[in-house]
Design a protein around this motif. Structure first.
Motif, mmCIF file in Angstrom:
data_model
loop_
_atom_site.group_PDB
_atom_site.id
_atom_site.type_symbol
_atom_site.label_atom_id
_atom_site.label_comp_id
_atom_site.label_asym_id
_atom_site.label_seq_id
_atom_site.Cartn_x
_atom_site.Cartn_y
_atom_site.Cartn_z
ATOM 1 N N ILE A 1 41.359 34.363 39.043
ATOM 2 C CA ILE A 1 41.112 35.070 40.370
ATOM 3 C C ILE A 1 40.397 34.628 41.556
ATOM 4 N N ALA A 2 39.260 34.435 41.014
ATOM 5 C CA ALA A 2 38.238 33.855 42.186
ATOM 6 C C ALA A 2 39.017 32.192 42.810
ATOM 7 N N HIS A 3 39.345 31.521 41.848
ATOM 8 C CA HIS A 3 39.835 30.222 42.408
ATOM 9 C C HIS A 3 41.219 30.084 42.870
ATOM 10 N N ASP A 4 42.276 30.816 42.125
ATOM 11 C CA ASP A 4 43.601 30.822 42.543
ATOM 12 C C ASP A 4 44.084 31.835 43.271
ATOM 13 N N ILE A 5 43.790 33.270 43.159
ATOM 14 C CA ILE A 5 44.291 34.324 43.721
ATOM 15 C C ILE A 5 43.156 35.104 45.022
ATOM 16 N N SER A 6 43.458 34.308 45.995
ATOM 17 C CA SER A 6 42.486 34.645 47.080
ATOM 18 C C SER A 6 43.013 36.042 47.901
ATOM 19 N N ASP A 7 44.253 36.554 47.480
ATOM 20 C CA ASP A 7 44.613 37.822 48.225
ATOM 21 C C ASP A 7 44.256 39.004 47.384
ATOM 22 N N ILE A 8 43.558 38.975 46.092
ATOM 23 C CA ILE A 8 43.131 40.161 45.460
ATOM 24 C C ILE A 8 41.957 39.998 45.234
ATOM 25 N N PRO A 9 41.005 40.645 45.927
ATOM 26 C CA PRO A 9 39.546 40.678 45.800
ATOM 27 C C PRO A 9 39.138 40.787 44.561
ATOM 28 N N LEU A 10 38.047 40.172 43.913
ATOM 29 C CA LEU A 10 37.617 40.617 42.858
ATOM 30 C C LEU A 10 36.953 42.088 42.653
ATOM 31 N N ALA A 11 37.105 42.785 41.685
ATOM 32 C CA ALA A 11 36.604 44.069 41.672
ATOM 33 C C ALA A 11 35.598 44.313 40.509
ATOM 34 N N PRO A 12 34.797 45.175 40.574
ATOM 35 C CA PRO A 12 33.897 45.595 39.470
ATOM 36 C C PRO A 12 34.407 45.618 37.953
ATOM 37 N N LYS A 13 35.815 46.126 37.907
ATOM 38 C CA LYS A 13 36.368 46.166 36.617
ATOM 39 C C LYS A 13 36.828 44.733 35.974
ATOM 40 N N ASP A 14 37.052 43.510 36.920
ATOM 41 C CA ASP A 14 37.107 42.556 36.620
ATOM 42 C C ASP A 14 35.883 41.870 35.879
ATOM 43 N N PHE A 15 34.844 42.330 35.853
ATOM 44 C CA PHE A 15 33.646 41.855 35.133
ATOM 45 C C PHE A 15 33.213 42.729 34.251
#
Length: 220
Positions: free
Chosen positions: A95-109
């Motif tokens: 998500i961080a490197h390839d999908i810039s249109d979907i901001p990282l969210a707490p659930k991702d971590f």
């Protein structure tokens, strides 16, 4: 069965496997098309470098975009790659490197297991990396022009935000650091036997199998 016949079968199996991997991509060996700098391509190259010769990076199939790469491999190689791709750690870096249109969210971590990924500093670096990729994408899609006043303003705002983070001393992950992080994920999720070429695994005989071929030890 004689040792000579077994050797012929091994050689034939090797040739068939090599021919299958050299084809331009059939439904059986195609895995995915993705940008040439995608983390999936980096992952595939790491697995290849570690000995998984059942994978290859080649020309993409169909009408993939400019600069795309195709990843191909055997069913076993696909399963190994997908096991890593589906980890929560790889999801975050994807998500961080390839999908810039979907901001990282707490659930991702939320489900991270590797200790390295529980660092607040690293999480912040992933978020800044994503912002950098987002700015690059905006600049590519909307080059400065009086016809794009609204998008120009949005792009400049994102650039300003990124520059403020950089000025505050936040580190932006480099390509080499990203590769090293993916290697950590690979090492945690790929067993040593996974990274042995399938043809070599099939060629390795157990002690009992060797004894069956030469019960009296005459070939010692």
């Amino acid at each position: 069965m004689s040792i000579e016949k077994i050797q012929v079968q091994i050689k034939s199996s090797e040739m068939n496997g090599e021919q299958r991997l050299k084809t331009q991509g059939t439904p059986e060996d195609f895995i995915t098309n993705c940008p040439e700098n995608s983390v999936r391509v980096i992952l595939a190259q790491i697995l290849i470098d570690k000995g998984l010769e059942e994978l290859r990076i080649d020309q993409p199939l169909g009408s993939a975009g400019k600069g795309a790469k195709g990843i191909f491999g055997t069913k076993r190689a696909r399963e190994i790659m997908e096991r890593i791709v589906h980890t929560p750690e790889f999801h975050v870096i994807f998500i961080a490197h390839d999908i810039s249109d979907i901001p990282l969210a707490p659930k991702d971590f939320a489900n991270l297991k590797l200790e390295k990924f529980k660092s607040t500093k690293l999480i912040e670096e992933f978020q800044i990396l994503q912002l950098k990729k987002h700015v690059e994408k905006l600049e590519d899609l909307f080059p400065y022009s009086s016809d794009n006043a609204q998008m120009n303003r949005f792009t400049r705002e994102e650039e300003k935000k990124l520059n403020e983070f950089i000025a505050s001393g936040v580190h932006i992950l480099t390509d080499e650091e990203i590769k090293a992080i993916i290697e950590v994920i690979v090492d945690a999720n790929a067993r040593p036997e996974d990274l042995i070429d399938e043809r070599i695994r099939h060629r390795t005989l157990s002690a009992n199998e060797v004894a069956d071929l030469d019960p009296y030890g005459v070939r010692k």
